[in-house]
Enzyme design. Sequence first.
Site, PDB file in Angstrom:
ATOM      1  N   ALA A 110       0.844  -1.002  -0.155  1.00 23.58           N
ATOM      2  CA  ALA A 110      -0.038  -0.337   0.148  1.00 23.58           C
ATOM      3  C   ALA A 110       1.078   1.096  -0.300  1.00 23.58           C
ATOM      4  O   ALA A 110       2.028   1.755   0.467  1.00 23.58           O
ATOM      5  CB  ALA A 110      -1.042  -0.031   1.149  1.00 23.58           C
ATOM      6  N   HIS A 132      -3.817   2.421   8.580  1.00 21.91           N
ATOM      7  CA  HIS A 132      -2.327   3.131   8.524  1.00 21.91           C
ATOM      8  C   HIS A 132      -2.051   4.346   7.496  1.00 21.91           C
ATOM      9  O   HIS A 132      -1.298   5.014   8.118  1.00 21.91           O
ATOM     10  CB  HIS A 132      -1.884   1.589   8.423  1.00 21.91           C
ATOM     11  CG  HIS A 132       0.084   2.405   8.435  1.00 21.91           C
ATOM     12  ND1 HIS A 132       1.277   2.270   9.319  1.00 21.91           N
ATOM     13  CD2 HIS A 132       0.909   2.723   7.408  1.00 21.91           C
ATOM     14  CE1 HIS A 132       2.373   2.609   8.623  1.00 21.91           C
ATOM     15  NE2 HIS A 132       2.267   2.668   7.105  1.00 21.91           N
ATOM     16  N   GLU A 133      -2.471   3.795   5.850  1.00 22.36           N
ATOM     17  CA  GLU A 133      -2.059   5.201   5.024  1.00 22.36           C
ATOM     18  C   GLU A 133      -2.852   5.973   5.818  1.00 22.36           C
ATOM     19  O   GLU A 133      -2.295   7.361   5.081  1.00 22.36           O
ATOM     20  CB  GLU A 133      -2.345   4.201   3.523  1.00 22.36           C
ATOM     21  CG  GLU A 133      -1.822   2.953   3.726  1.00 22.36           C
ATOM     22  CD  GLU A 133      -0.693   2.881   3.617  1.00 22.36           C
ATOM     23  OE1 GLU A 133       0.354   3.686   3.030  1.00 22.36           O
ATOM     24  OE2 GLU A 133       0.228   1.575   3.879  1.00 22.36           O
ATOM     25  N   HIS A 159      -0.972   8.306   7.982  1.00 18.73           N
ATOM     26  CA  HIS A 159      -0.066   8.667   7.234  1.00 18.73           C
ATOM     27  C   HIS A 159      -0.181   9.933   6.904  1.00 18.73           C
ATOM     28  O   HIS A 159       0.540  10.721   6.660  1.00 18.73           O
ATOM     29  CB  HIS A 159       0.539   8.354   6.036  1.00 18.73           C
ATOM     30  CG  HIS A 159       1.943   7.081   6.520  1.00 18.73           C
ATOM     31  ND1 HIS A 159       2.765   7.622   6.572  1.00 18.73           N
ATOM     32  CD2 HIS A 159       1.650   5.841   5.685  1.00 18.73           C
ATOM     33  CE1 HIS A 159       3.598   6.971   6.705  1.00 18.73           C
ATOM     34  NE2 HIS A 159       3.201   5.398   5.721  1.00 18.73           N
TER      35      HIS A 159
END
Length: 411
Positions: free
Chosen positions: A269, A304-305, A308
């Site tokens: 990803a 998680h992405e 960010h």
Amino acid sequence: MPYWKDYKKPDFLVKQLDLNFEIFNDNEVAVQASFEVELDDFDEFSKKIPTLTLHADQNLEVKFIKIIYNNGEKVDLNLIKNRKKGEFVWQPKFGKFRIETATRLKPADNIALAGLYKSKNILLTQCEAEGFRRIIPYIDRPDVMTVFKTAIIADKNDYPVLLSNGNLVERKELSSSKILVKFEDPFKKPCYLFALIAGKLAKAEDFFVTKSGRKISLQIYCESGKENQCQFAFRFLKEALRWDEEVYNLECDLDEYKIVAASDFNFGAMENKGLNVFTDAYVLADLRTATHNDIIFVATVICHEFFHNYTGNRVTVKNWFEVALKEGMTLFREQEFIYTIFPKVVERIAAIKKIKNVLFPQDLSPQAKPIRLEEYQVAEEAYDVTTTYTKSPEVIRMLQTFLSEKKFLKA
Ligand SMILES: [Zn+2]
């Protein structure tokens, strides 16, 4: 070879970058770029102008690089004389100017899996760490951030879905077959977060209302027929958006949050600002066949992405030696979020087992690495799966333990 101790902040900054892509077919894409460059601490009377380096992959087909000064003077860069291995270097006359470039890309022939390439049936980009230099000659370093405006022209039957970072500001039919789309990303970003997607994809939609009442459009693009497998991804994404507001007081800054689930994406990803690209197994979960672990996996990668978006994208790294900072902080946030939806004791024990079984043996071997390297040959060396993704979040956790949760959050 780059060394940590040699880091110098960039001499030149980029004010705005306009990109125009024309896609003729899977193996022929023309790119025109225009960007304003200015010396950091620009002074009109400054006598000493440093040389400028534009990074460009040695295989990048460059048609021209023009420098246009404010007084109207135009210079065509000598593409042979000024090209050194992997970069163009020359001495500008003044400290402020515009650069125009034209390049030709062959996505279907690009087997480097960096820059713009063909993956199964779509064209997509991967620019972290240094893939952007395979698209245009540019100052390809994470501490040079700018605002991107991207236009894409393509055949609407072959490429019905055309995406880039930011908000769609225009969609226009140019002829019976050609369409033009324009995206504007209002937030400054380094070029490693640039993304472009073109191809045939289906779309699933949802929305999220932020704590200040702003409505964010959530869009997942996937292979046709898999739209009904996005429900877990939407659910965890919305929970992560809410958690970031409640715990870190961070309200998502996007109007459109787009995720592309590509069946053939090699990087797991990638957190491109506002346009994440995922291997579809990390996004899609079929209610009939998905296991408990599949669902945890979707939750983990989706959050998680998204995390960010602040730790990595809005607050980025100044060079690739610092990659463990953005990954460590984001992984730590990911773990803390996951502990609120799955039992913390189970998840924490699994994380500690990984530290004991994978990280400690590596740290006792000649493969042991610090989370911040002193030197590397290529930027990818700064990413060590075990060191970056297992050790660095534990260092962040250690800081929280030292500081206390309250002081850590304040910091
Ligand atoms: Zn990450």
